[in-house]
Design an enzyme around this catalytic site. Structure first.
Site, PDB file in Angstrom:
ATOM      1  CG  HIS A   1      41.376  60.067  35.573  1.00 57.28           C
ATOM      2  ND1 HIS A   1      42.575  59.633  36.400  1.00 57.28           N
ATOM      3  CD2 HIS A   1      40.737  61.265  35.827  1.00 57.28           C
ATOM      4  CE1 HIS A   1      42.125  61.407  37.529  1.00 57.28           C
ATOM      5  NE2 HIS A   1      41.796  62.173  36.664  1.00 57.28           N
TER       6      HIS A   1
ATOM      7  CD  GLU B   1      33.958  65.369  42.592  1.00 59.70           C
ATOM      8  OE1 GLU B   1      34.866  65.007  43.623  1.00 59.70           O
ATOM      9  OE2 GLU B   1      34.509  65.486  42.131  1.00 59.70           O
TER      10      GLU B   1
END
Lengths: 430, 377
Positions: B169, B100
């Site tokens: 999440h 990322e």
């Protein structure tokens, strides 16, 4: 050519002058004194060269031989022409004098905040950046004044920026650590360690994208990413080594290994201190060079930049260099051994280049003195310019936050705030 | 779920900045609409809306490219980028390794040189690994370079809780990114929002954080003909009044807009007429629309799924107190997710996020100041 290159590139090993070629087993036997103390240990330059690559290395040996100063070479085998020599000398002198002036100005209160000086490392900046075209990009860290100067940003603009004046290259909004110049393709100036590496990789990605997708066939722009030894332990560095090699991006990763990350010795922080080795692990050549010798840096740079320009992919270059001053002007620099500092001071890159130019009769003492005088004047003029420049006006506070200032949203009267001509005159409350 | 039929009054293709309150909507349940209106609007899922927006923008501008994990051969982790690889090739739909920070930074670097990347985070929770680039090298660069280098990048992906995906999440990042100067933060709800705002984001010269919602991807909404036009885009920074009302203003974004609309139906039966504002844009926040609405209804309820402290509702409350204090008849009610990391167990997860009954209860409280405070709301 698609981006998903699955082929593993054999790392090109470049022979280094003054170094014996050692077998793989011997390469593992690196002798060290204490694993904790950095300052008394010299870094050994060792590569392993497999038989298959000796052939490819042979083409480079010829150049390496030239670097060994054998007296039987004639004058026309100099590493650089007189013009190039003077250009590089001038650039290094500019870097040194400018940084010394920064220190003076800082202690007089004209400059403030975090200022990180580049004294001693000029060979890396001049050695690499003077080989670039204007369209090539440079990405740096907070130690970026000299990278900006080498790339062509005027000394006046950099000095003004450091003083926080509106005539600075970033109108006083960036500061010492954030030098940007769209015209000269200096893409920053980042305070966060490792932050510039992905940005540089992105600039290299653009070069490839322009060539392959936008069909600008002659786009061969190269990007240089400069960063230090501490950064070579950061995750983003490895992420980008991987992607740059995977997609064969036109980038050169230049590690300015000055052995110290503030007060943390490179050897205390790194499991395997030989940073150049991390290149082949990702499928690109890793090269170690003496970063105090601008001619050696220049030779390596030529090859690495040439590789990138031809589309052969990235290179990792580790330059062993040293900063003569502390990490920043606020750093008391107590942890480094004075003997180490003295040793590197004796290898001052500017002195070395001067000696080379005079001994090989490329330039006379008088010409070099003239350059030094000229640079003194340039830097003094830069200081004067910066002193006399105005500070940013109040309305500048809210400018340039967005390229499209509608991002400031809609005001109480229902219109976009930026459409109100008095918008930037008021307070910062938005 | 409630389908909403919208009829624009005198609307143009791209809404220009007009006086606030120009969004006049008539709302009817979709079932009756389909029977009575032969030119019923086409239905489209949010997923298809995003996909078509990306497709059209990539076709229109060769500088636009998509980068992220699984965007290419896998057709997108949530199939948002389905079909794009075949159409535009691997140079423009770039599958990345799990990096990322690396690929967000690569996106920024390419945007510096004028490309228009659309960086996908598989969820915005993963954006935390790249947050240095979103904030330090994307949001701040135009300012630090004094306008020399702008960053026309879009960071998009699902945000907020899904169903049973656990604490790591499920976080909502609207408040975090909404506090950063130099960023624009968009939160679409319907398919029309998704299309219009994504197109606007891609065309925008500044960094945009585009927070979608995984559970909305599969939901269908009617889209008008003009929303299907390839030049359709919505203005950034303007909220939308989804439902007009006169007793209480409810602000919401993303999935909570749907919940708020359902709550409004329930409240209507109890005699409370709720005005529902779909924020569409967290930064810049459309304070003007919110304040005009509050001055009309005199009561405010903010709804969000994120953590309560320093959240979007806190900002809206502060802005209303600053601009319209005298008009408030009741303290501002703030509904947010519970102040806990999201639990996994289904019943606990349900308690950790606002539900329709929480919205109803809080609205009643704002109207009558009766009822007890509950941990979740």
């Amino acid at each position: 050519m698609s981006f998903s290159g699955a082929k593993i590139i054999q790392p090109l090993c470049i022979r280094y002058p003054d170094t014996p070629v050692i077998s793989d087993q011997a390469a593992n036997r690196i002798t060290t004194s204490s694993p904790f103390l950095g300052s008394t240990r010299t870094l050994r330059r060792i590569q392993s060269v497999s038989a298959a690559q000796r052939r490819s290395a042979s083409a480079i040996v010829a150049v390496a031989d030239v670097v060994k100063e054998k007296k039987l070479k004639s004058n026309k085998n100099h590493l650089l022409t007189k013009e190039e020599g003077l250009e590089v000398y001038e650039d290094m002198i500019l870097g040194r004098v400018f940084e010394d002036m920064c220190a003076q100005m800082y202690y007089r209160g004209k400059m403030f905040g975090f200022v990180h000086l580049y004294n001693g490392q000029e060979a890396v900046s001049s050695g690499f950046i003077k080989l670039l075209k204007k369209e090539d990009s440079v990405v740096s860290t907070y130690r970026d004044h000299v990278h900006a100067l080498s790339k062509g940003v005027p000394a006046r603009a950099v000095m003004s920026e450091l003083f926080g004046k509106t005539t600075g290259c970033c109108r006083g909004q960036g500061g010492s650590m954030h030098m940007f110049s769209a015209e000269h393709n200096v893409l920053g100036g980042f305070a966060f360690i490792g932050e510039g590496i992905p940005v540089a990789t992105g600039a290299a990605f653009t070069s490839k994208y322009k060539r392959e997708v936008l069909k600008e066939a002659d786009c061969d722009h190269v990007t240089l990413a400069f960063f230090g030894d501490g950064t070579a332990n950061n995750g983003q560095f490895f992420e980008c080594l991987n992607m740059a090699a995977l997609w064969k991006l036109p980038i050169v990763f230049v590690v300015e290994n000055n052995l110290w990350a503030i007060g943390m010795s490179h050897l205390r922080a790194t499991s395997d201190p030989e940073i150049w080795k991390k290149g082949p692990a990702f499928g690109m050549p890793g090269v170690h060079v003496d970063g105090m010798d601008v001619l050696k840096v220049r030779e390596v740079a030529k090859k690495a930049i040439g590789r990138a320009r031809r589309g052969e992919g990235p290179t990792l270059v580790e330059c062993e260099t040293y900063r003569f001053r502390g990490h920043s002007l606020a750093d008391p620099d107590e942890l480094r051994d004075p003997a180490e500092k003295a040793r590197y001071a004796a290898r001052d890159p500017i002195t070395a280049l001067k000696k080379y130019l005079i001994e090989s009769k490329l330039a006379s003492e008088a010409e070099l003195k003239a350059i030094e005088k000229k640079i003194d004047e340039v830097v003094e003029d830069a200081v004067e310019f910066a002193n006399e420049s105005p500070v940013p006006s109040r309305s500048q506070l809210l400018e340039n936050v967005f390229a499209d200032p509608k991002g400031f949203g809609i005001g109480p009267d229902g219109r976009y705030r930026c459409e109100d001509p008095k918008f930037t005159q008021g307070t910062a409350q938005v | 779920m409630w389908g909403i039929l919208r009829q624009k009054v005198g609307g143009a293709t791209c809404l220009s900045p007009q006086g606030v309150g120009s969004h006049m909507l008539r709302l009817r349940p979709v079932t009756s609409a389909l029977r009575n209106y032969s030119s019923a609007a086409k239905e489209m899922t949010v997923r298809d809306a995003l996909n078509s927006a990306l497709d059209e923008e990539m076709a229109a501008d060769p500088n636009v490219f998509v980068m992220g994990e699984e965007v290419g051969e896998y057709q997108g982790a949530y199939k948002i980028t389905k079909g794009l690889l075949d159409k535009y090739g691997p140079e423009r739909v770039v599958d990345t390794p799990i990096t990322e920070a690396g690929f967000a930074g690569i996106g920024v670097g390419s945007a510096y040189h004028g490309l228009r990347p659309v960086i996908e985070f598989m969820t915005f929770n993963f954006s935390m690994q790249a947050i240095d680039h979103i904030i330090n090298s994307a949001a701040k660069s135009n300012y630090m370079s004094a306008g020399q280098i702008n960053v026309p990048i879009v960071f998009r992906g699902p945000n907020g809780p899904a169903a049973g995906v656990g604490a790591q999440h499920s976080q909502c990042y609207a408040a975090w990114y909404g506090s950063v100067p130099g960023l624009k933060v968009l939160v679409p709800y319907s398919s029309e929002d998704a299309r219009g705002l994504l197109k606007a984001a891609i065309r925008d010269p500044d960094p945009v954080v585009f927070l979608e919602n995984e559970l909305l991807y599969g939901e269908s909404f009617p889209v008008s003909a003009e929303a299907l036009d390839s030049s359709f885009c919505l203005p950034i920074g303007k909220a939308k009044i989804e439902r007009e009302g006169k007793d209480i203003t409810i602000t919401a974004f993303s999935k909570m807009v749907g919940y708020a609309l359902k709550a409004a139906e329930i409240l209507k039966k109890e005699g409370i007429s709720a005005e529902v504002i779909n924020l569409r844009s967290i930064r810049p926040l459309d304070r003007a629309t919110i304040n005009v609405s509050v001055r009309k209804t005199n009561r405010l309820l903010t709804v969000e799924e994120g953590f309560p402290q320093h959240g979007v509702g806190a900002e809206i409350c502060a802005s209303v107190v600053e601009d319209s204090f005298g008009y408030l008849d009741a303290p501002v009610e703030r509904i947010a997710g519970a102040d806990v990391p999201t639990p996994y167990a289904a019943n606990l997860e349900r308690m950790a996020f606002p539900q329709i009954e929480d919205i109803v209860r809080a609205a009643k409280r704002a109207c009558y100041r009766s009822g007890t405070m509950v941990a979740t709301a």
